[in-house]
Design an enzyme around this catalytic site. Structure first.
Site, PDB file in Angstrom:
ATOM      1  CB  CYS A 158      71.740 -42.216  -6.890  1.00 51.95           C
ATOM      2  SG  CYS A 158      70.132 -42.953  -6.086  1.00 51.95           S
ATOM      3  CE  LYS A 178      71.217 -48.562   3.452  1.00 45.59           C
ATOM      4  NZ  LYS A 178      70.976 -47.301   2.892  1.00 45.59           N
ATOM      5  CG  ASN A 179      67.487 -46.954   4.772  1.00 48.89           C
ATOM      6  OD1 ASN A 179      68.726 -46.683   4.680  1.00 48.89           O
ATOM      7  ND2 ASN A 179      66.877 -47.328   3.834  1.00 48.89           N
ATOM      8  NE  ARG A 208      66.885 -41.509  -3.640  1.00 46.99           N
ATOM      9  CZ  ARG A 208      67.525 -42.406  -2.824  1.00 46.99           C
ATOM     10  NH1 ARG A 208      68.689 -43.140  -3.249  1.00 46.99           N
ATOM     11  NH2 ARG A 208      67.222 -42.549  -1.635  1.00 46.99           N
ATOM     12  CG  ASP A 238      64.543 -49.624   0.187  1.00 48.45           C
ATOM     13  OD1 ASP A 238      64.681 -48.966  -0.772  1.00 48.45           O
ATOM     14  OD2 ASP A 238      64.920 -48.865   1.356  1.00 48.45           O
TER      15      ASP A 238
HETATM   16  C1  LIG Z   1      68.578 -43.557   3.945  1.00 50.87           C
HETATM   17  C2  LIG Z   1      67.146 -43.765   3.556  1.00 50.87           C
HETATM   18  O1  LIG Z   1      66.290 -43.697   4.513  1.00 50.87           O
HETATM   19  N1  LIG Z   1      66.911 -44.124   2.456  1.00 50.87           N
HETATM   20  C3  LIG Z   1      65.372 -44.548   2.145  1.00 50.87           C
HETATM   21  C4  LIG Z   1      64.573 -43.328   1.895  1.00 50.87           C
HETATM   22  O2  LIG Z   1      64.934 -42.693   0.861  1.00 50.87           O
HETATM   23  P1  LIG Z   1      64.720 -41.004   0.553  1.00 50.87           P
HETATM   24  O3  LIG Z   1      64.477 -40.425   1.936  1.00 50.87           O
HETATM   25  O4  LIG Z   1      65.528 -40.242  -0.153  1.00 50.87           O
HETATM   26  O5  LIG Z   1      63.334 -41.295  -0.175  1.00 50.87           O
HETATM   27  P2  LIG Z   1      62.055 -40.326  -0.076  1.00 50.87           P
HETATM   28  O6  LIG Z   1      60.864 -41.054   0.744  1.00 50.87           O
HETATM   29  O7  LIG Z   1      62.155 -38.955   0.220  1.00 50.87           O
HETATM   30  O8  LIG Z   1      61.547 -40.400  -1.786  1.00 50.87           O
HETATM   31  C5  LIG Z   1      60.451 -40.873  -2.149  1.00 50.87           C
HETATM   32  C6  LIG Z   1      60.052 -40.344  -3.654  1.00 50.87           C
HETATM   33  O9  LIG Z   1      59.828 -38.736  -3.316  1.00 50.87           O
HETATM   34  C7  LIG Z   1      60.630 -38.215  -4.288  1.00 50.87           C
HETATM   35  N2  LIG Z   1      61.170 -36.744  -3.550  1.00 50.87           N
HETATM   36  C8  LIG Z   1      61.705 -36.980  -2.167  1.00 50.87           C
HETATM   37  C9  LIG Z   1      62.005 -35.715  -1.473  1.00 50.87           C
HETATM   38  C10 LIG Z   1      61.909 -34.472  -2.077  1.00 50.87           C
HETATM   39  O10 LIG Z   1      62.035 -33.483  -1.683  1.00 50.87           O
HETATM   40  N3  LIG Z   1      61.348 -34.358  -3.572  1.00 50.87           N
HETATM   41  C11 LIG Z   1      61.069 -35.665  -4.163  1.00 50.87           C
HETATM   42  O11 LIG Z   1      60.504 -35.558  -5.472  1.00 50.87           O
HETATM   43  C12 LIG Z   1      61.872 -38.795  -4.535  1.00 50.87           C
HETATM   44  O12 LIG Z   1      62.578 -38.735  -5.750  1.00 50.87           O
HETATM   45  C13 LIG Z   1      61.281 -40.373  -4.718  1.00 50.87           C
HETATM   46  O13 LIG Z   1      60.726 -40.629  -5.960  1.00 50.87           O
HETATM   47  O14 LIG Z   1      63.414 -43.678   1.386  1.00 50.87           O
HETATM   48  C14 LIG Z   1      63.134 -44.529   0.457  1.00 50.87           C
HETATM   49  C15 LIG Z   1      61.590 -44.909   0.155  1.00 50.87           C
HETATM   50  O15 LIG Z   1      61.179 -45.580   1.140  1.00 50.87           O
HETATM   51  C16 LIG Z   1      63.892 -45.865   0.531  1.00 50.87           C
HETATM   52  O16 LIG Z   1      63.887 -46.382  -0.624  1.00 50.87           O
HETATM   53  C17 LIG Z   1      65.367 -45.595   0.974  1.00 50.87           C
HETATM   54  O17 LIG Z   1      66.309 -46.515   1.192  1.00 50.87           O
HETATM   55  C1  LIG Z   2      68.043 -46.756  -1.627  1.00 47.89           C
HETATM   56  C2  LIG Z   2      68.734 -46.906  -0.439  1.00 47.89           C
HETATM   57  O1  LIG Z   2      69.430 -46.422   0.141  1.00 47.89           O
HETATM   58  P1  LIG Z   2      69.752 -44.670  -0.112  1.00 47.89           P
HETATM   59  O2  LIG Z   2      68.474 -43.967   0.185  1.00 47.89           O
HETATM   60  O3  LIG Z   2      70.829 -44.466   1.071  1.00 47.89           O
HETATM   61  O4  LIG Z   2      70.263 -44.716  -1.376  1.00 47.89           O
HETATM   62  C3  LIG Z   2      68.202 -48.277   0.315  1.00 47.89           C
HETATM   63  O5  LIG Z   2      68.578 -48.638   1.149  1.00 47.89           O
HETATM   64  O6  LIG Z   2      67.796 -49.233  -0.580  1.00 47.89           O
END
Ligand SMILES: CC(=O)N[C@H]1[C@@H](OP(=O)(O)OP(=O)(O)OC[C@H]2O[C@@H](n3ccc(=O)[nH]c3=O)[C@H](O)[C@@H]2O)O[C@H](CO)[C@@H](O)[C@@H]1O
Ligand SMILES: C=C(OP(=O)(O)O)C(=O)O
Length: 432
Positions: free
Chosen positions: A125, A22-23, A130, A315
């Site tokens: 969420c 999915k991701n 996030r 995850d």
């Molecule tokens: C669709 C997808 O691929 N989702 C995955 C992606 O989420 P996602 O891409 O949202 O996760 P990130 O790696 O960006 O987030 C990691 C951490 O960094 C923080 N952060 C991130 C960006 C930003 O601009 N500022 C900030 O503070 C977030 O709040 C979080 O605490 O990676 C996560 C970490 O492996 C997974 O749990 C999610 O399943």
């Molecule tokens: C946190 C997840 O997805 P999303 O970043 O789309 O919320 C996930 O795949 O576990």
């Protein structure tokens, strides 16, 4: 709203097919915005999130064609052809972005191709606030002018984005993906330091290279992207889902079963396999994927800490907690990625789990058996952990709010039932 009913206690035996990640798919699909030619993606999972991304891209002007089964790179599955011949609309509306945070991944490609984008802020969420501040700061470093207005990110660039040296202060998967896509069409070289190394990021990089992008350092913490004038179409097969793989591995272990996960990528599972092995689960690579066996001996607890790849994935945290809940001894689980990712704990405790949460850590004391109960999930992986708990528990478990599960798991009840689980989907809108 659908619910899932499980009668637990049956050891799972058989095979489960692992689908595309999915991701990875959610990052690969918006890459189509970078070219007017067709991007054909195979091994796409059939999930609600994929439909949401398809709807988002369609309203930007992308034409989508879904073709039947095909084989690319050894994988079978449907092929989705995405063609962004002309981008007719550069706004990603709140109604779609609020359904799925990965919608923010259209920002980098739209900005690079059209010089402008208006994308709803995704908001928080259940698992945390996030923010996307790191995506925005890095795009500003590349010359974008960004304003936040009425809940939207308004981004513009005069001419082309310019290559920049970006050092992410914190590893971000989505930030790395957005920036990498934007940089492919920028003027000059972009360096992304402290880049995420998740296999889904690597999958996107490999697809972009197949589309004509110049990227080096793929799979490492430093990505170098030399911007090109245009990208072209490509065919690409989505990497197998390591989180789906890990979830079914725990299903086999927690029911003391023996299951082969067909199509799984053993090499991407190192941290999860290490943890399972420490617990006493046997995991071995097979020609078709991997085999998970726990039908002899006791399982014992172990400690885990979630970290960016190649560390233990956040995850998989909820799923491993359920395994610890039925293993001998105490385990400590520390969540370092999201500030609020223990929402499954109160529901697991209703099923008899013994868990104490102290800030970012949870102490889990194993019990001989969980007992079935009606439970309700608040996010995707919390839902899957409740399914796992139901498989292990004595008696009946009803998991409510299955729509979270449908975001990330394809035909979960069919796959588990084929291995002997007593599990069924209850259709309809019965009270939660
Ligand atoms: C669709 C997808 O691929 N989702 C995955 C992606 O989420 P996602 O891409 O949202 O996760 P990130 O790696 O960006 O987030 C990691 C951490 O960094 C923080 N952060 C991130 C960006 C930003 O601009 N500022 C900030 O503070 C977030 O709040 C979080 O605490 O990676 C996560 C970490 O492996 C997974 O749990 C999610 O399943
Ligand atoms: C946190 C997840 O997805 P999303 O970043 O789309 O919320 C996930 O795949 O576990």
């Amino acid at each position: 709203m659908d619910r899932i009913r499980i009668h637990g206690g049956v050891p799972l035996k058989g095979t489960i097919a692992i689908g595309g990640a999915k991701n990875a798919a959610l990052a690969l699909m918006p890459a189509c915005l970078l070219t007017d030619q067709t991007l054909a993606l195979s091994n796409l999972p059939h999930l609600v999130d994929i439909t949401t991304m398809a709807n988002l891209l369609a309203q930007h002007g992308v034409t989508l064609a879904l073709n039947g089964d095909s084989r690319h790179g050894g994988h079978t599955g449907r092929v989705l052809e995405l063609t962004a011949g002309t981008i007719t609309n550069t706004t990603a509306p709140y109604d779609l972005v609020r359904k799925m945070r990965a919608s923010v991944l259209v920002l980098g490609p739209l900005l690079a191709r059209c010089g402008q984008a208006k994308v709803s802020l995704p908001g928080g969420c259940a698992i945390g606030t996030r923010p996307v501040d790191l995506h925005l700061k890095a795009l500003e470093q590349m010359g974008a002018e960004i304003e936040l207005q009425e809940g939207y990110i308004n981004a513009r660039v005069k001419g082309r984005l310019k290559g920049a040296h970006i050092i992410f202060p914190q590893i971000t998967v989505g930030g790395t993906e957005n920036l990498m896509m934007a940089a492919t069409l920028a003027e000059g070289e972009t360096v992304i330091a402290n880049a995420a190394r998740e296999p889904e990021v690597t999958d996107l990089a490999l697809c972009l290279v197949a589309m004509g992008a110049k990227i080096s350092g793929i799979g490492s913490g430093t990505l170098r992207i030399e911007g090109v004038d245009r990208l072209h179409g490509a065919e690409y097969s989505v990497v197998p889902d390591r989180i789906e793989t890990g979830t079914y591995a725990v299903a086999a272990a927690i029911t003391r079963g023996d299951v082969e996960l067909v199509g799984a990528r053993f090499d991407l599972m190192e941290a999860v396999i290490k943890t399972l092995t420490e617990c006493g689960v046997s995991v071995e690579e097979t020609p078709r994927g991997m085999r998970v066996k726990a039908d002899t001996g006791d399982l014992v607890g172990t400690d885990i800490m979630t970290e960016p790849y190649p560390g233990f994935p956040t995850d998989m945290q909820a799923q491993l907690m359920v395994l610890m809940a039925t293993a001998k001894g105490a385990s400590m689980i520390t969540e370092t990625i999201f500030e609020n990712r223990f929402m499954h704990v109160p529901e697991l405790m209703r099923m008899g789990a013994r868990v104490n949460v102290h800030g970012a850590s949870a102490i889990v004391r194993g019990v001989p058996r969980l007992s079935g109960a009606p439970v309700m999930a608040t996010d995707l992986r919390a839902s899957s952990s409740l399914i796992l708990a139901g498989l292990a528990a004595e008696g009946e478990t009803i998991v409510n709010r299955v729509y979270h599960l449908d975001r990330g798991y394809e035909r979960v009840e069919e796959k588990l039932a084929a291995c002997g689980a007593q599990i069924e989907r209850l259709k309809g809108d019965a009270a939660e």
